[in-house]
Structures are given as structure tokens and as C-alpha cells.
Design an enzyme around this catalytic site. Structure first.
Site, short mmCIF file in Angstrom:
data_model
loop_
_atom_site.label_atom_id
_atom_site.label_comp_id
_atom_site.label_asym_id
_atom_site.label_seq_id
_atom_site.Cartn_x
_atom_site.Cartn_y
_atom_site.Cartn_z
N LYS A 1 0.80 -1.23 0.00
CA LYS A 1 0.00 0.00 0.00
C LYS A 1 0.83 1.29 0.00
O LYS A 1 0.38 2.33 0.47
CB LYS A 1 -1.01 0.04 1.18
N HIS A 14 7.15 -7.42 -2.02
CA HIS A 14 6.89 -6.71 -0.76
C HIS A 14 7.82 -7.22 0.34
O HIS A 14 7.65 -6.88 1.51
CB HIS A 14 5.45 -6.93 -0.31
N SER A 68 -4.65 2.85 4.29
CA SER A 68 -4.81 2.20 2.99
C SER A 68 -4.81 0.67 3.14
O SER A 68 -5.60 -0.04 2.52
CB SER A 68 -3.68 2.64 2.06
P1 A3P Z 1 -5.09 4.73 -1.01
O1 A3P Z 1 -5.72 3.50 -0.46
O2 A3P Z 1 -4.59 5.66 0.05
O3 A3P Z 1 -5.94 5.45 -2.00
P2 A3P Z 1 -0.22 -0.37 -3.66
O4 A3P Z 1 -0.25 -0.30 -5.13
O5 A3P Z 1 1.15 -0.44 -3.07
O6 A3P Z 1 -1.13 -1.44 -3.15
O7 A3P Z 1 -0.77 1.03 -3.09
C1 A3P Z 1 -2.12 1.37 -3.25
C2 A3P Z 1 -2.28 2.82 -2.85
O8 A3P Z 1 -1.68 3.65 -3.88
C3 A3P Z 1 -3.74 3.24 -2.78
O9 A3P Z 1 -3.78 4.27 -1.81
C4 A3P Z 1 -3.96 3.77 -4.19
O10 A3P Z 1 -5.08 4.62 -4.32
C5 A3P Z 1 -2.66 4.52 -4.39
N1 A3P Z 1 -2.37 4.83 -5.80
C6 A3P Z 1 -2.44 4.00 -6.85
N2 A3P Z 1 -2.17 4.67 -7.98
C7 A3P Z 1 -1.92 5.95 -7.64
C8 A3P Z 1 -1.60 7.14 -8.36
N3 A3P Z 1 -1.50 7.14 -9.68
N4 A3P Z 1 -1.42 8.28 -7.66
C9 A3P Z 1 -1.55 8.31 -6.32
N5 A3P Z 1 -1.86 7.22 -5.58
C10 A3P Z 1 -2.05 6.05 -6.23
#
Ligand code: A3P
Length: 304
Positions: A56, A117, A147
């Protein structure tokens, strides 16, 4: 599937739940534990690019940025398949796929983009041995916690926390998949002193994507035109990725990720934790944070 159904104790769910086992004290999902030997002996290639994150922290976002860079800003090429298919997650076996992601990685042609991860001390030695390039993305713990909480709610890969309070305790004590956020960010921070690691921050990318993508280009010794750079920034912005089925995980079975509970592309905004933490929780968090990060030179922004 309704949330209640997700809570229902199916056999799969129970085995996922009970088998958050540990490798060297780090909790991992059952499939990781089962194929640990293969993961540890994974043969990296010199032109692999490894993307490492605590869950996340912006993995999917960085993956999209790197795929766009590797494909010289060709949006159509980056829509060739969904995120999960384009870039294997080294240590997982997804229940809807026949093969493990590691097997998929072994069959991929070079150059490969592989994500993990795993904390730095559990990364396959072949990656360290040849000093291959790694990009690490870290995100402030408060937003990461919120998140991760919502992700637990929407994916059947992880247990369903009763509420944020419960998850807060688990997160702070590192009793979540991939263990302690604190150990993860500190471990990779230390590893960068002896390896080719570009250590980036989610908040910095959000604040100034152009500057951060330029850092990545330099690290990868790659040149792109201003036009391609702008295309990468646009295509990987939150709003555009949220609408892109190849980047927003909506092509996965609902049994794996239920976006009606919480969308994968949820908010994408530093500082969202303020909508969830109580004043007392925040004070407790800050105290605990000071202790757990004592002596570290790592600093995070919790808003931009
Ligand atoms: P939130 O839950 O705070 O919205 P991962 O890919 O490591 O699982 O992380 C997911 C998090 O990154 C989520 O956060 C998601 O919305 C955010 N995320 C994904 N794409 C993004 C982007 N282009 N810009 C900003 N945040 C992004």
C-alpha cells in the site's frame, strides 16, 4: 459479494487466515511460506528491474510509471494486460491463477519488471549478488495504515478486520502480512548504502511527479523527450489510472478484490489518515513512532 459473505468462514479464507506464517519472524501469506525455497533461490537476471515496497505504498503506481518508461511512453503497450499480469509479485500465488507469479517470472522474456513486498533481509540473494537495480517506494506510516486497512476489507487474500482500532493494533505491532512497516522502511533505507537502490517517497511523487520521474530516468540511465515525460505523468496520474481497467485491478475476480467494499484506487492522497485517526490515536501513534524510528535518519511527510 456483500461484506458479510466475505466474513463468512470458507475453507479458503480460513486457511489464508490461519496460515499467516512467518519467515524469520516476518508474517507472510501461506503461499509465500509454501514456496519459500523457490523464492529464496530465484535467479535474477542482470537486466531485471526490481520494484520493492511495503504493501500500500504506491506499488501499482510505480509499476505503471516504470512500465511507461520501459515502453517509451507507449500507452497502448502498457494496456497489453492488467497490472498483475504485466509485473509478477515474486512471492505470491494468486488463487485465480494456475501458476505462481514466480513461475510466470521465470517464463518472462527480458527485460523483466518484478515486484516484491519482502523486507530487504528476505530478498533472494541473487538480486543482491550482482547488485541489480532496485527501486524502493516508501509511504508515510499513517496513510499506509489506513490504505492497508481498506485493502484488508476488500481483498479475500487478507483477514477482515472488525474496525480500524483493531487493525491499528495489528499494524503497529507488525502482525500483518510482510510484518512491521518500521522494520521494512528502515531495512531498505540501510540497504541502499551498499546496493543500487533508488529510494523514493510516495509523497514526493505526488507533490512533484516530474522531478521524481526524472530521478528514475537518471537511475535507469534512460532519456526520454519532454513529450514522453509529460505522457508518463498524465497516464500515471491518479484520476487516469483510476479509469484504466488495466491499472485499477477491476479486471480481477470479485472474489479476490471487491471494489464495491473499497476501490483499489481509493483516494491516492497524502493526509487521508486525518479522516480516520482520532486525536488520541494520533497522539499515541506519534509517541510510538518516535520510539520505533529512534536513531533513524529517515523522515516522512504525512501531508503535502
Ligand atoms: P489509497 O488507499 O490511500 O488510496 P499499492 O499499489 O502499493 O497497493 O498502493 C495502493 C495505494 O496507492 C492506494 O492508496 C492507491 O489509491 C494509491 N495509488 C495508486 N495509484 C496511484 C496514483 N497514480 N497516484 C496516487 N496514488 C495512487
Amino acid at each position: 459479494m456483500a461484506k458479510n459473505e466475505k466474513n463468512a468462514p470458507t475453507m479458503d479464507k480460513i486457511s489464508t487466515l490461519l496460515d499467516i506464517l512467518d519467515i524469520d519472524g516476518v508474517p507472510v501469506l501461506v503461499s509465500t511460506k509454501e514456496m519459500w525455497d523457490k523464492i529464496y533461490n530465484f535467479p535474477a537476471r542482470p537486466d531485471d528491474l526490481i520494484l520493492a515496497t511495503y504493501p500500500k505504498s504506491g506499488t501499482t503506481w510505480m509499476q505503471e510509471i516504470l512500465d511507461m518508461i520501459q515502453n517509451d511512453g507507449d500507452v497502448e503497450k502498457c494496456k497489453r494486460d492488467s497490472s498483475l499480469e504485466r509485473c509478477p509479485l515474486l512471492e505470491l500465488k494468486f488463487p485465480h491463477k494456475e501458476k505462481t507469479d514466480l513461475e510466470i517470472a521465470l517464463e518472462m522474456s527480458s527485460p523483466r519488471l518484478i515486484k516484491t513486498h519482502l523486507p530487504s533481509h528476505l530478498v533472494p540473494p541473487s538480486i543482491w549478488k550482482e547488485n541489480y537495480k532496485i527501486i524502493y517506494v516508501a509511504r508515510n506510516a499513517k496513510d499506509c495504515l489506513v490504505s492497508y486497512y481498506h485493502f484488508h476489507r476488500m481483498t479475500s487474500l487478507l483477514y477482515d478486520p472488525q474496525n480500524l482500532e483493531e487493525f491499528y493494533e495489528e499494524f503497529m505491532s507488525g502482525k500483518v502480512a510482510y510484518g512491521s512497516w518500521f522494520d521494512h522502511v528502515k531495512g531498505w533505507w540501510a540497504a541502499k548504502d551498499t546496493h543500487q537502490i533508488l529510494y523514493l517517497f510516495y509523497e514526493d511523487i505526488k507533490k512533484d511527479p516530474k522531478r521524481e520521474i526524472e530521478k528514475i530516468l537518471k537511475f535507469l540511465e534512460k532519456d526520454v523527450s519532454e513529450e514522453v515525460l509529460n505522457k508518463i505523468i498524465y497516464h500515471t496520474s491518479f484520476d487516469v489510472m483510476k479509469q484504466n481497467p488495466m491499472a485499477n485491478y477491476t479486471t480481477l475476480p470479485t472474489s479476490l478484490m471487491d471494489h464495491s467494499i473499497s476501490p483499489f484506487m481509493r483516494k491516492g492522497m497524502p493526509g487521508d489518515w486525518k479522516n480516520y485517526f482520532t486525536v488520541a490515536q494520533n497522539e499515541e501513534f506519534d509517541k510510538d513512532y518516535q520510539k520505533k524510528m529512534a536513531g533513524s535518519t529517515l523522515t516522512f511527510r504525512t501531508e503535502i
